[in-house]
Design an enzyme around this catalytic site. Structure first.
Site, short mmCIF file in Angstrom:
data_model
loop_
_atom_site.label_atom_id
_atom_site.label_comp_id
_atom_site.label_asym_id
_atom_site.label_seq_id
_atom_site.Cartn_x
_atom_site.Cartn_y
_atom_site.Cartn_z
N HIS A 29 17.30 -8.82 21.16
CA HIS A 29 18.15 -9.01 22.33
C HIS A 29 19.42 -9.75 21.93
CE1 HIS A 29 18.95 -11.16 26.39
NE2 HIS A 29 19.66 -10.05 26.29
N ASN A 41 17.04 -15.17 29.73
CA ASN A 41 17.27 -14.58 31.05
C ASN A 41 16.25 -15.04 32.07
OD1 ASN A 41 19.65 -13.11 30.74
ND2 ASN A 41 18.61 -11.39 29.78
N SER A 44 17.15 -6.57 27.81
CA SER A 44 17.30 -7.98 28.16
C SER A 44 16.19 -8.47 29.09
CB SER A 44 18.66 -8.24 28.81
OG SER A 44 18.84 -7.41 29.93
N GLU A 79 17.59 -13.04 20.40
CA GLU A 79 16.18 -13.25 20.69
C GLU A 79 15.39 -12.13 19.99
OE1 GLU A 79 15.63 -15.39 24.95
OE2 GLU A 79 16.48 -13.38 25.04
#
Length: 690
Positions: free
Chosen positions: A424, A474, A403, A436
C-alpha cells in the site's frame, strides 16, 4: 583494556581502531577508550601522529542515542575532541561507511580527514530535535562558509565523500587501502591543522540571510532549526571557546526537550520496524524488473519510484490513451527535475530508457514482481489476478496496492496465494516514504521479506500490517475523520477543524485532505461497506450530500471548500448552510468548540482506534502506529505520533475522556485499552526499543 578501542602501530604512526558494532556508536566506552588512546599517543615519543579509523562497516554512525534522555556521563565528546586538538601530534580521521553526528564532529576535531568514495558524512542532529553539540556548528562553517553550513546543519543532509571533497570538508578521497593511505597522510603532514584556528570564508550578509530564511522555511520554523542558525552565526561574533560553550549549552537543553524525546522515539521505532522474523530469516527474492498495472496517478507514481531506484519497469494499461497519459506524467517529472537543476539530462534519459510502456499483457512475464494499481473494486482486482497469474513464472510475486479491500479475498482467486501480498503506497507514490506491507492469511514469509526488500530498494519505509479493513493508517484515519464529521454536526465548521489541526502541526486538516483526494473516493468506500455498517451507529450524511451536489473537491472546484483558479481554498456559505441544516434535521443544538477541544478529540479517537488495532493483531508494535501516521498521514513528527502522545497523558484522565467520547459517539463505539501505550510513559525512548 577497553574493548571498544584498540591501538595498532605502523612504525611511527598509531592506528586507533573504534570497535563498537554494529555501527560503532559513540558510546561512553568509546569515548573513554578514545581519550585514553589519544593521551597515550601524546605521551609516546616514538610516535609522530595517529589515525582514527573504524572497525567493521563504518567510522562512527553517530552518538549513542540511548544516552540522550538522561545525564551524559564523562568524558563527553567535547572533552575527547579537545584532547585531539591539544595533542601536539597530528591526528587524522580515516572515514568509511558513515561518519554522522558525533562521529562527524569527532572527524572535524581532527587535523585532516580522508575517506573512501562511498562514505557519507553529515550532522543529522536537527532532525532529532537537537543541534550539533560537540563543535559542529563552529568547525564546519570554517570549511564551507556560513551559508552552506546553515544548509547542511539545518537539513541534516548526508553527503557523499566526493561532494564533501568539493566543499573542502574532507581532504582526500581514497580508492582503496584506507589504512595505508591514512598512515602515509600522517607522515606527510607538517604539524597540526586545527579547524578552530581557521578564519571564516568571507561572504555577503545577503547570502547568509537567504540561507537562513530557506532553512527556516524547510524546517517549519522548529526551535532546533532556529537554534542551529543562531549557533552557526555565533562563529561570526564570538571567540570559538565561548561559541563552543554556548553551542553545548543549547544542545544540552534541546536534547531533554519534549520534541527531542518524540523524534528519538520515531528513530527507534523505525529501527525496530524492520526487526521481524519474516524479514530477518526468510530469503527475499532479488527483483530487477517490476510490472505496474494501471498508469493512473498512483500507478505512474509507483513506476517512477521504481525507475529512480534503478529497476526496469513495465507499465501496462488497457488503452493507449490511458497509457500515454501515465507516461506523460513520468516524463513531466523528469523534465521538471532537469529544468530545476536537480538532475542531469543524461541521468533522466537513462532512467526513462528502463521504462517499457505497453498494452501487451504478455510483457509482464519478464517481471519478478507485479503491482496492480487499478480501480478500488474487489471484483476488478480479482479478475485482474485471474488474468495475470497464468502469464507469470511460479516465483513471481503479485502485490495489490489496495488501501482498504480484503487482501485475502483477492488472494483466494490465485493459484499461488502464497505469492500475494499488499504493497500500500501513499500518494504521490514517488515522493511519500511510507509503504504498508500487508500480510494475508496465505502470504508466505519469503513474500513478506521480498516486499520489505523491494520497498527498501525504493528508499521507502516499509511497515508490516496484517490484513484488516484499512490496515493501520486508513483504519485510524477513518476513525479520526468520523469524529471530525461528528463535530460538524455538533457545532464546528470545516475551516475551524482544519485550522485547529494544522495549528497542532498536521500538514493538512481532514476536510482539505478530502477535497484534495476527491470526496467520491470516500463515498465509494462507504458504499462498499454499507451492508456491514451497524444500523444503530451514528451516521453523518454531510459528505454524501456534497457528493450528490457534485461537490467532489478540488477537481470539481468545490467540495467542503470553494476553490479559485489557483486552487486556493475559501470557506463557502453554501456548505455552512448545508451543515447547519444537517444539525437541525437531527435535532442537534450546535455548540462552540475550542481549537484545543478539537485537537484533543481527534487525538483520542486516533489512540482509541490504535489500541483496537493492537488488540486485534493488525499491528503488534506501538511504534509502527506512529511511523504510519507520521509518514503517511501528516501527523507532526515533533509530536511523536498518537501513541507517543498518549504515553505522555495521565492514564486515568485519558480514560475519563474516552468515556465521554463513547457517550457522544453512541452505539458502535468500541473502547480500546489505552494502557497499551503507557509502557512508554516517563521513559520516552531512552531504553525503549534499543
Amino acid at each position: 583494556m577497553n574493548p571498544s578501542t584498540r591501538i595498532e602501530r605502523d612504525g611511527d604512526v598509531a592506528l586507533i581502531y573504534i570497535n563498537n558494532p554494529p555501527v560503532n556508536a559513540g558510546s561512553l566506552a568509546v569515548r573513554q577508550g578514545l581519550l585514553a588512546a589519544i593521551n597515550e599517543v601524546a605521551g609516546d615519543p616514538t610516535l609522530i601522529g595517529a589515525v582514527l579509523i573504524g572497525d567493521g562497516r563504518m567510522f562512527i554512525a553517530g552518538s549513542d542515542l540511548n544516552e540522550f534522555g538522561k545525564p551524559l556521563e564523562d568524558p563527553q565528546l567535547p572533552v575527547v575532541i579537545e584532547a585531539i586538538e591539544q595533542c601536539p601530534k597530528p591526528i587524522i580521521a580515516a572515514l568509511h561507511g558513515a561518519a554522522l553526528g558525533g562521529g562527524f564532529e569527532l572527524a572535524l576535531g581532527c587535523d585532516a580527514r580522508i575517506a573512501v568514495e562511498k562514505t557519507v558524512v553529515g550532522l543529522p542532529e536537527v532532525t532529532l530535535g537537537m543541534i550539533p553539540g560537540a563543535g559542529g556548528t563552529q568547525r564546519l562553517p570554517r570549511l564551507t562558509g556560513i551559508p552552506k553550513a546553515i544548509q547542511l546543519i539545518c537539513s541534516g543532509a548526508r553527503i557523499k565523500a566526493p561532494e564533501a571533497l568539493d566543499l573542502g570538508i574532507i581532504d582526500a578521497v581514497v580508492d582503496s587501502d584506507l589504512r595505508g593511505t591514512a598512515v602515509a597522510f600522517v607522515r606527510h603532514m607538517n604539524g597540526k591543522r586545527r579547524l578552530r584556528d581557521l578564519a571564516l570564508p568571507p561572504v555577503e550578509q545577503s547570502c547568509i540571510d537567504t540561507a537562513s530564511a530557506h532553512a527556516l522555511r524547510l524546517g517549519r520554523n522548529r526551535p532546533q532549526v532556529r537554534a542551529a542558525i543562531e549557533a552557526v552565526l555565533m562563529a561570526t561574533s564570538l571567540p570559538i571557546d565561548q561559541a563552543l560553550a554556548a553551542e553545548r549549552q543549547t544542545f544540552q537543553a534541546l536534547r531533554l526537550a519534549p520534541e527531542a524525546f518524540a523524534l528519538r522515539h520515531l528513530f527507534f521505532a523505525e529501527r525496530d520496524s524492520a526487526r521481524l522474523p519474516e524479514v530477518s530469516t526468510a530469503a527475499a527474492q532479488t527483483i530487477s524488473t517490476v510490472a505496474v498495472i494501471g498508469a493512473g496517478t498512483m500507478g505512474s507514481g509507483i513506476a517512477l519510484a521504481a525507475l529512480q531506484a534503478g529497476l526496469d519497469v513495465v507499465l501496462l494499461e488497457q488503452s493507449e490513451q490511458a497509457l500515454e497519459a501515465g507516461v506523460q506524467r513520468i516524463r513531466d517529472f523528469y523534465t521538471q527535475r532537469v529544468g530545476k537543476g536537480r538532475m542531469g539530462q543524461s541521468r533522466a534519459d537513462s532512467e526513462l530508457a528502463r521504462l517499457t510502456a505497453t498494452t501487451d499483457w504478455t510483457l509482464i512475464g519478464k517481471a519478478g514482481l507485479v503491482i496492480e494499481a487499478v480501480f478500488e473494486d474487489l471484483k476488478v482486482k480479482q479478475e485482474l489476478l485471474r488474468r495475470v497469474e497464468p502469464l507469470l513464472a511460479e516465483h513471481v510475486l503479485f502485490a495489490s496496492n489496495t488501501s482498504y479491500l480484503d487482501l485475502d479475498a483477492i488472494a483466494e482467486v490465485a493459484r499461488r496465494p502464497q505469492n500475494v501480498l499488499g504493497l500500500h503506497f501513499f500518494s504521490p507514490a514517488n515522493a511519500m516514504r511510507l509503504v504498508e506491507v500487508v500480510r494475508g492469511m496465505y502470504t508466505a514469509p519469503e513474500t513478506i521479506a521480498s516486499g520489505f526488500a523491494f520497498a527498501r530498494r525504493l528508499g521507502k519505509l516499509p511497515v508490516l500490517a496484517n490484513n484488516a479493513f484499512g490496515f493501520i493508517g486508513n483504519r485510524i484515519y477513518a476513525a479520526y475523520r468520523q469524529q471530525c464529521e461528528y463535530m460538524l454536526e455538533e457545532g464546528a465548521l470545516p475551516a475551524q477543524i482544519d485550522a485547529a489541526l494544522e495549528g497542532f502541526g498536521f500538514a493538512m486538516g481532514p476536510f482539505a485532505v478530502a477535497d484534495m483526494s476527491g470526496l467520491d473516493i470516500a463515498l465509494r468506500m462507504r458504499q462498499a461497506r454499507a451492508d456491514s455498517r451497524d444500523p444503530r451507529a451514528r451516521y453523518v450524511a454531510i459528505p454524501d450530500q456534497l457528493c450528490a451536489l457534485q461537490r467532489l473537491g478540488r477537481k470539481t472546484g468545490a467540495g467542503y471548500y470553494r476553490y479559485d483558479e489557483q486552487l486556493r481554498r475559501h470557506e463557502d456559505p453554501a456548505v455552512t448552510a448545508l451543515i447547519e441544516q444537517a444539525s437541525r434535521d437531527k435535532g442537534i443544538e450546535r455548540q462552540p468548540f475550542t481549537d484545543q477541544a478539537i485537537v484533543d478529540r481527534v487525538l483520542l479517537s486516533m489512540v482509541n482506534e490504535a489500541a483496537l488495532l493492537l488488540a486485534e493483531g493488525v499491528t503488534t508494535r506501538v511504534g509502527d502506529v506512529d511511523l504510519v501516521m507520521v509518514n503517511g498521514f501528516g501527523f507532526p513528527k515533533w509530536q511523536g505520533g498518537p501513541a507517543f502522545w498518549a504515553a505522555q497523558q495521565d492514564l486515568a484522565e485519558l480514560r475519563q475522556r474516552q468515556e465521554a467520547l463513547a457517550k457522544v459517539t453512541g452505539p458502535g463505539f468500541v473502547k480500546g485499552d489505552l494502557a497499551l501505550f503507557h509502557h512508554l510513559h516517563n521513559r520516552p525512548v531512552t531504553a525503549a526499543t534499543a
